[in-house]
Design an enzyme around this catalytic site. Structure first.
Site, PDB file in Angstrom:
ATOM      1  CG  ASP A  13      -1.063  -0.362  17.652  1.00  0.00           C
ATOM      2  OD1 ASP A  13      -1.960  -1.223  17.797  1.00  0.00           O
ATOM      3  OD2 ASP A  13       0.021  -0.382  18.272  1.00  0.00           O
ATOM      4  CE  LYS A  16      -4.801  -3.450  12.499  1.00  0.00           C
ATOM      5  NZ  LYS A  16      -3.742  -2.627  13.113  1.00  0.00           N
ATOM      6  N   GLY A  40      -5.008  -5.110  19.585  1.00  0.00           N
ATOM      7  CA  GLY A  40      -5.864  -4.255  20.417  1.00  0.00           C
ATOM      8  C   GLY A  40      -6.473  -3.223  19.496  1.00  0.00           C
ATOM      9  CG  HIS A  41      -8.239  -4.088  16.347  1.00  0.00           C
ATOM     10  ND1 HIS A  41      -8.661  -4.898  15.331  1.00  0.00           N
ATOM     11  CD2 HIS A  41      -6.881  -4.176  16.348  1.00  0.00           C
ATOM     12  CE1 HIS A  41      -7.605  -5.470  14.755  1.00  0.00           C
ATOM     13  NE2 HIS A  41      -6.522  -5.048  15.360  1.00  0.00           N
ATOM     14  CD  GLN A 223      -1.230  -8.800  14.902  1.00  0.00           C
ATOM     15  OE1 GLN A 223      -1.593  -9.639  14.107  1.00  0.00           O
ATOM     16  NE2 GLN A 223      -1.796  -8.702  16.087  1.00  0.00           N
TER      17      GLN A 223
HETATM   18  P1  GDP Z   1      -5.687  -0.621  15.604  1.00  0.00           P
HETATM   19  O1  GDP Z   1      -4.929  -1.668  16.360  1.00  0.00           O
HETATM   20  O2  GDP Z   1      -5.197  -0.448  14.217  1.00  0.00           O
HETATM   21  O3  GDP Z   1      -7.175  -0.828  15.667  1.00  0.00           O
HETATM   22  O4  GDP Z   1      -5.376   0.758  16.347  1.00  0.00           O
HETATM   23  P2  GDP Z   1      -5.368   1.021  17.930  1.00  0.00           P
HETATM   24  O5  GDP Z   1      -6.766   1.059  18.423  1.00  0.00           O
HETATM   25  O6  GDP Z   1      -4.419   0.124  18.613  1.00  0.00           O
HETATM   26  O7  GDP Z   1      -4.689   2.454  17.963  1.00  0.00           O
HETATM   27  C1  GDP Z   1      -5.219   3.520  17.261  1.00  0.00           C
HETATM   28  C2  GDP Z   1      -5.535   4.649  18.251  1.00  0.00           C
HETATM   29  O8  GDP Z   1      -5.857   5.808  17.531  1.00  0.00           O
HETATM   30  C3  GDP Z   1      -6.758   4.357  19.103  1.00  0.00           C
HETATM   31  O9  GDP Z   1      -6.576   4.953  20.352  1.00  0.00           O
HETATM   32  C4  GDP Z   1      -7.894   5.048  18.352  1.00  0.00           C
HETATM   33  O10 GDP Z   1      -8.982   5.414  19.186  1.00  0.00           O
HETATM   34  C5  GDP Z   1      -7.193   6.237  17.839  1.00  0.00           C
HETATM   35  N1  GDP Z   1      -7.679   6.818  16.593  1.00  0.00           N
HETATM   36  C6  GDP Z   1      -8.035   6.214  15.433  1.00  0.00           C
HETATM   37  N2  GDP Z   1      -8.258   7.141  14.470  1.00  0.00           N
HETATM   38  C7  GDP Z   1      -8.031   8.343  15.063  1.00  0.00           C
HETATM   39  C8  GDP Z   1      -8.036   9.685  14.587  1.00  0.00           C
HETATM   40  O11 GDP Z   1      -8.281   9.972  13.416  1.00  0.00           O
HETATM   41  N3  GDP Z   1      -7.703  10.671  15.485  1.00  0.00           N
HETATM   42  C9  GDP Z   1      -7.423  10.396  16.803  1.00  0.00           C
HETATM   43  N4  GDP Z   1      -7.154  11.394  17.606  1.00  0.00           N
HETATM   44  N5  GDP Z   1      -7.380   9.144  17.259  1.00  0.00           N
HETATM   45  C10 GDP Z   1      -7.672   8.135  16.396  1.00  0.00           C
HETATM   46  P1  IMO Z   2      -2.944  -4.397  16.278  1.00  0.00           P
HETATM   47  O1  IMO Z   2      -3.857  -5.401  15.633  1.00  0.00           O
HETATM   48  C1  IMO Z   2       1.125  -3.190  17.152  1.00  0.00           C
HETATM   49  C2  IMO Z   2       4.047  -6.356  17.803  1.00  0.00           C
HETATM   50  C3  IMO Z   2       4.666  -6.491  19.177  1.00  0.00           C
HETATM   51  C4  IMO Z   2       6.049  -6.982  18.789  1.00  0.00           C
HETATM   52  C5  IMO Z   2       5.758  -7.921  17.631  1.00  0.00           C
HETATM   53  C6  IMO Z   2       5.640  -9.386  18.023  1.00  0.00           C
HETATM   54  O2  IMO Z   2      -3.517  -3.739  17.473  1.00  0.00           O
HETATM   55  O3  IMO Z   2      -2.398  -3.450  15.259  1.00  0.00           O
HETATM   56  P2  IMO Z   2       3.751 -10.788  19.239  1.00  0.00           P
HETATM   57  O4  IMO Z   2       3.142 -10.649  20.603  1.00  0.00           O
HETATM   58  O5  IMO Z   2       2.759 -10.703  18.129  1.00  0.00           O
HETATM   59  O6  IMO Z   2       4.627 -11.996  19.120  1.00  0.00           O
HETATM   60  O7  IMO Z   2       4.743  -9.534  19.098  1.00  0.00           O
HETATM   61  O8  IMO Z   2       4.528  -7.487  17.080  1.00  0.00           O
HETATM   62  N1  IMO Z   2       2.573  -6.407  17.764  1.00  0.00           N
HETATM   63  C7  IMO Z   2       1.802  -5.328  17.543  1.00  0.00           C
HETATM   64  N2  IMO Z   2       2.138  -4.023  17.402  1.00  0.00           N
HETATM   65  N3  IMO Z   2      -0.159  -3.570  17.021  1.00  0.00           N
HETATM   66  C8  IMO Z   2      -0.509  -4.872  17.129  1.00  0.00           C
HETATM   67  O9  IMO Z   2      -1.742  -5.314  16.854  1.00  0.00           O
HETATM   68  C9  IMO Z   2       0.489  -5.816  17.450  1.00  0.00           C
HETATM   69  N4  IMO Z   2       0.499  -7.159  17.656  1.00  0.00           N
HETATM   70  C10 IMO Z   2       1.785  -7.502  17.828  1.00  0.00           C
HETATM   71  O10 IMO Z   2       4.715  -5.258  19.854  1.00  0.00           O
HETATM   72  O11 IMO Z   2       6.802  -5.922  18.290  1.00  0.00           O
HETATM   73 MG    MG Z   3      -3.839  -1.839  18.111  1.00  0.00          MG
END
Ligand code: GDP
Ligand code: IMO
Ligand code: MG
Length: 422
Positions: A13, A16, A40-41, A223
């Protein structure tokens, strides 16, 4: 742009999806190579929010090809839903998506086993996303999994699935869980198979040809480094190689065809799920949650939050070979007076300058902090490095120096426009 591997440098998270969406402008092909719909991206276009789980975030840009590589585990029903969801939002998904015929399939018994194993573990649970990821990769390693190439071969699929349901119903029974109906799973999966068939192909050959044509390929990690099955905080990890090597094995593109590794990290630290997080801090968690931030994109769970951990990100540079850094969510620290950065760990008088492999040792580690004065002004409208407050620049330079890679992107908000290139 050359062939670029993008990885998460922390616990997932890191942002990415947003950075991939920005970088896709220069790319021809975007590839997911590991993980499944545990990812979840999030990408924002205007005020529209898209959350991608299996489909590369590059799908939101016109004329780009997206590939779900052989290293991914696919829940076909979830994938059909994701495709239809994007189409409903006006995003074309047709000849711009290829799915590897050798990607393994996630079945309902994988999800059920994932849930049952978590129940049995009780307070020692991993905190998985319950998407069946561990059991699906388990079947792959045990050589008892089914692949996309099986799903689109109806006669073979029927036979293989019947055996798998029988075997897994026995296991589910032992857990005291409800058995699955072969007929039901078969019909739902065959329907998904019929829908997905047109996307399925030999993606290794496609990617090889793209490389020969000098196409720019972007490998979208899922991840983060510390969730890697080999290099993460085992057993509190996911079941795939989230580090840079996973991009090679999960796509069929060899290491010497890769040009650059970009590490994405937040200006602080988050983790969702159980396991050690040395810099965890309730004040920063309350601050970020109070702003409505840091809730999981897949499960909605509140993410654990803490100060930036440079011991961890330095380790990430080492195992991924990170060349360049994208630091996101800088705006999350806009109101903080005194910002801490972890530069080492301590247990009693023993100092650690690396992440210990023993999980109990890591859990005992107390962070050693250095402090930075906060910049105390909004950064979310700033468009250039020059325009950033001097204290923010000092902080970001320190993060890059401690992490040991070159800072090239700073993100100050979720939108494409809120990105600063150095
Ligand atoms: P990912 O799994 O690495 O793609 O990240 P996620 O989407 O799960 O979580 C990142 C969160 O941060 C999302 O809600 C994005 O919209 C948000 N985000 C990414 N870059 C920024 C930033 O520079 N500032 C803010 N406020 N939100 C950001
Ligand atoms: P993105 O791509 C954050 C975490 C779960 C748990 C561990 C194992 O959005 O960064 P799993 O369901 O994979 O067997 O869970 O990994 N986890 C993540 N945490 N971002 C993710 O993906 C994750 N995918 C799995 O919360 O701790
Ligand atoms: Mg994510």
């Amino acid at each position: 742009m050359a062939n670029t591997i993008l990885v998460g440098a922390q616990w997932g998270d890191e942002g990415k999806g947003k950075i991939i969406d920005v970088l896709t402008q220069e790319a021809d092909v975007v590839v997911r190579t590991q993980g499944g719909n545990n990812a979840g991206h999030t990408v924002f276009l205007g005020d529209k929010k898209y959350v991608l789980h299996l489909i590369p975030s590059g799908i939101l840009r016109k004329d780009k090809v997206c590939v779900i590589g052989n290293g991914v585990v696919i829940d076909p029903v979830g994938l059909v839903e994701e495709i239809k969801g994007l189409q409903k939002l006006g995003v074309p998904v047709n000849t711009n998506l290829f799915i590897s015929e050798t990607a393994h399939i996630v079945f309902p018994y994988h999800r059920e086993l994932d849930a049952q194993r978590e129940i049995i573990k009780g307070k020692n649970k991993i905190g998985t996303t319950k998407r069946g990821i561990g059991p699906a990769y388990g079947d792959k390693a045990a050589r008892t999994g089914l692949r996309m190439i099986d799903l689109i071969n109806p006669a073979r699929f029927e036979k293989q699935l019947a055996l798998k349901i029988k075997e897994n119903n026995g296991i589910l029974k032992a857990f005291g869980a409800k058995p699955l109906s072969f007929a039901k799973v078969h019909s739902v999966y065959r329907e998904a198979g019929d829908f997905l068939e047109k996307f399925v192909r030999n993606t290794v050959i496609y990617l090889h040809e793209a490389t020969q044509k000098d196409k720019n390929i972007l490998f979208e990690g899922a991840q983060g480094t510390f969730l890697d099955i080999d290099h993460g905080t085992y057993p509190f990890v996911t079941s795939s190689n989230t580090t840079a090597g996973g991009a090679c094995t999960g796509s069929g593109i060899p290491p010497h065809r890769m040009d650059i590794v970009v590490g994405v990290m937040k200006a602080y630290t988050t983790r969702v799920g159980e396991g050690p997080l040395p810099t965890e801090n309730n004040d920063i968690a309350d601050l970020l949650h109070g702003m409505g931030r840091e809730f999981g994109a897949t499960t909605g769970r509140a993410r654990r939050c803490g100060w930036f951990d440079s011991v961890a990100t330095r380790h990430a540079t080492m195992v991924n070979g990170i060349d360049e850094l994208a630091v996101t969510n800088v705006d999350g620290l806009d109101t903080v007076d005194l910002i801490r950065v972890c530069v080492g760990y301590q247990i009693g008088s023993k100092r650690y300058d690396y992440v210990p492999n023993d999980i109990d040792t890591l859990a005992q580690c107390k962070p050693i902090y250095v402090e930075f004065q906060g910049w105390k002004e909004p950064t979310n409208k700033i468009k250039s490095w020059k325009g950033l407050p001097p204290r923010a620049k000092t902080y970001l330079k320190a993060l890059a120096e401690l992490t040991g890679a070159k800072l090239t992107i700073v993100s100050v908000g979720p939108a494409r426009e809120q990105t600063i290139f150095l």
